[in-house]
Design a protein around this motif. Structure first.
Motif, PDB file in Angstrom:
ATOM      1  N   CYS A   1      46.677  51.797  40.336  1.00  0.00           N
ATOM      2  CA  CYS A   1      46.973  51.523  38.925  1.00  0.00           C
ATOM      3  C   CYS A   1      47.915  50.332  38.788  1.00  0.00           C
ATOM      4  CB  CYS A   1      47.589  52.757  38.255  1.00  0.00           C
ATOM      5  SG  CYS A   1      49.208  53.230  38.914  1.00  0.00           S
ATOM      6  N   LYS A   2      48.066  49.888  37.552  1.00  0.00           N
ATOM      7  CA  LYS A   2      49.025  48.831  37.224  1.00  0.00           C
ATOM      8  C   LYS A   2      50.408  49.455  37.054  1.00  0.00           C
ATOM      9  CE  LYS A   2      45.350  46.465  34.693  1.00  0.00           C
ATOM     10  NZ  LYS A   2      44.863  46.045  33.354  1.00  0.00           N
TER      11      LYS A   2
ATOM     12  N   ASP B   1      47.139  41.906  33.860  1.00  0.00           N
ATOM     13  CA  ASP B   1      45.749  41.657  33.458  1.00  0.00           C
ATOM     14  C   ASP B   1      45.113  40.727  34.487  1.00  0.00           C
ATOM     15  OD1 ASP B   1      43.426  41.674  31.970  1.00  0.00           O
ATOM     16  OD2 ASP B   1      44.388  41.074  30.087  1.00  0.00           O
TER      17      ASP B   1
ATOM     18  N   ILE C   1      36.741  42.225  33.306  1.00  0.00           N
ATOM     19  CA  ILE C   1      36.621  43.451  34.089  1.00  0.00           C
ATOM     20  C   ILE C   1      35.366  43.339  34.947  1.00  0.00           C
ATOM     21  CG2 ILE C   1      36.212  45.952  33.988  1.00  0.00           C
ATOM     22  CD1 ILE C   1      37.842  46.017  31.421  1.00  0.00           C
TER      23      ILE C   1
ATOM     24  N   GLN D   1      39.874  43.721  38.135  1.00  0.00           N
ATOM     25  CA  GLN D   1      40.169  45.044  37.580  1.00  0.00           C
ATOM     26  C   GLN D   1      38.845  45.747  37.292  1.00  0.00           C
ATOM     27  OE1 GLN D   1      42.604  44.667  34.076  1.00  0.00           O
ATOM     28  NE2 GLN D   1      41.509  42.895  33.300  1.00  0.00           N
TER      29      GLN D   1
ATOM     30  N   ASN E   1      40.203  51.239  35.793  1.00  0.00           N
ATOM     31  CA  ASN E   1      41.579  50.762  35.667  1.00  0.00           C
ATOM     32  C   ASN E   1      42.278  50.619  37.017  1.00  0.00           C
ATOM     33  OD1 ASN E   1      41.844  50.284  32.873  1.00  0.00           O
ATOM     34  ND2 ASN E   1      42.048  52.491  32.493  1.00  0.00           N
ATOM     35  N   THR E   2      41.498  50.578  38.091  1.00  0.00           N
ATOM     36  CA  THR E   2      42.061  50.229  39.390  1.00  0.00           C
ATOM     37  C   THR E   2      41.982  48.714  39.561  1.00  0.00           C
ATOM     38  OG1 THR E   2      39.920  50.515  40.483  1.00  0.00           O
ATOM     39  CG2 THR E   2      41.375  52.446  40.384  1.00  0.00           C
TER      40      THR E   2
END
Length: 416
Positions: free
Chosen positions: A209-210, A217, A227, A275, A279-280
């Motif tokens: 994750c972030k 981003d 994405i 990304q 959301n990885t």
């Protein structure tokens, strides 16, 4: 600088600790970058920003609890030393080790010394690097089958991308019931832009994750968020652990030129990343060592993943070489003792890269070399290899632990 030996410190009379208060932005460290792509940058970090970043990453992202025991094989020149020392602020103990991670013995290398330490100390968070993991895999060493790692809850890795195969090995050879976190950030921010989490699933080959509170981003050349495609890793909003300035003359100007010149007001980190819809994040390598055959950006990590799986190859380095307005991919390999590099191996390397990466990743030229240039903290220096091969000056030679190996690269392209 006044200093004391350990014996002198222990003999000194005890006295109450006195703490002095400072402002949030009081300078804490001057940390120098590793110098993989140029001269090391002296980065001035703030006390409050660093502490806040580390506490967040330890407690919320790494599940560090009071009484835990953290270790990381590192040295004081690498930011990971200071990152894990900050575990003391979360009431965890830290285990320091001075020596080689793999000790040379007469009969065979001792690859288990760090795991014996982890077992003896009851380490809960074990920090390492992909290069060390690759060495364990190659040696066939399985720490979880040879040591009591019941206290271990997490393994973390930093320094370069972790391959999907290394994820598999960790959960089969170390421990199934744990959190593995590949983390990525840098000396520039004294922490991580992307890292692990105790709440999210671990997906092989992907960073979980972030970082919380960070507007991370991935942008394309238009500045649009993307994405599922490669682009530049950025942070679009200010964050507490951003540097105060660069050390030395024109520090502010050099700082802004390094991270904000490409996109005013947006931190451009210098990593090629993707990304995902989960959301990885996947890190493919540094943007300044990105390969561009046919004008298409590809990362070196995808090639290294294939090469690291070849049993005959000890080490490798990849860089781009200018060719008729385009760029050829050059692969240099270090063979294991007694292993030849013949046409069969070259054909197999190209076929496996084509199959497991893409046709664009296939090296145009493959050479055998005696060594790969590395920085003090174990990072490959693709830029130095490329500069030497193209006849350009190497600006960061002082950061390379084995600069003598570069002489071989100067002769690579002659007559090829």
């Amino acid at each position: 600088v006044h200093s004391l030996t350990w014996d002198e410190l222990c003999k000194a009379p005890a006295a109450p600790l006195q703490f002095q208060r400072f402002s949030f932005n009081h300078p804490l460290y001057i940390m120098f970058t590793s110098g993989t792509t140029g001269l090391p940058k002296g980065i001035v970090h703030s006390t409050g920003g660093t502490l806040l970043q580390h506490r967040k990453e330890h407690v919320l992202h790494s599940d560090v609890r009071p009484g835990d025991v953290m270790s990381w094989y590192t040295n004081t020149a690498w930011m990971m030393y200071h990152w894990f020392i900050s575990g003391l602020a979360s009431h965890a103990a830290v285990v320091l080790y001075d020596g080689a991670a793999i000790v040379k013995r007469k009969d065979k290398d001792d690859v288990g010394i760090l795991w014996r330490m982890a077992e003896d100390a009851g380490v809960t968070h074990f920090g390492t690097s992909p290069r060390y993991l690759a060495a364990l895999m190659e040696a066939g060493y399985e720490p979880g089958h040879q040591h009591d790692l019941s206290a271990l809850r997490s393994v973390l890795s930093a320094g370069s991308p972790v391959s999907a195969e290394q994820y598999d090995w960790l959960y089969s050879a170390v421990k199934r019931d744990m959190i593995f976190a590949s983390i990525s950030g840098g000396t520039e921010i004294m922490g991580c832009f992307v890292l692990g989490s105790p709440l999210h699933p671990v997906r092989r080959g992907e960073i979980t994750c972030k970082g919380l509170g960070l507007a991370v981003d991935v942008l394309d050349e238009r500045g649009a968020s993307i994405i599922g495609r490669k682009g530049d890793l950025v942070c679009t909003e200010p964050f507490p652990s951003a540097p105060l300035t660069f050390w030395g003359e024109n520090g502010d100007a050099r700082y802004h030129a390094a991270y904000f010149e490409a996109r005013p007001g947006i931190w451009t980190h210098g990593d090629l990343a993707e990304q995902t819809i989960r959301n990885t994040v996947i890190i493919y390598g540094r943007s300044d060592t990105t390969l561009k055959p046919g004008g298409v950006r590809i990362g070196t990590a995808e090639i290294y993943r294939v090469i690291d799986a070849q049993p005959e190859i000890q080490d490798s380095i990849v860089f781009g070489y200018p060719a008729d307005g385009d760029e050829d991919i050059v692969l240099c390999v270090v063979m294991k003792d007694g292993m030849p590099m013949d046409e069969l191996l070259i054909k197999r390397i190209r076929a496996e890269i084509r199959q497991n990466a893409s046709p664009r990743h296939v090296p145009r030229r493959i050479f055998q070399v005696g060594a790969v240039p590395y920085t003090l903290n174990g990072k490959k220096v693709e830029g130095a290899a490329k500069a030497t091969a193209t006849g350009a000056p190497v600006k960061n030679v002082g950061s390379i632990i084995n600069p003598e190996c570069l002489a071989e690269y100067a002769a690579l392209m002659q007559g090829s």
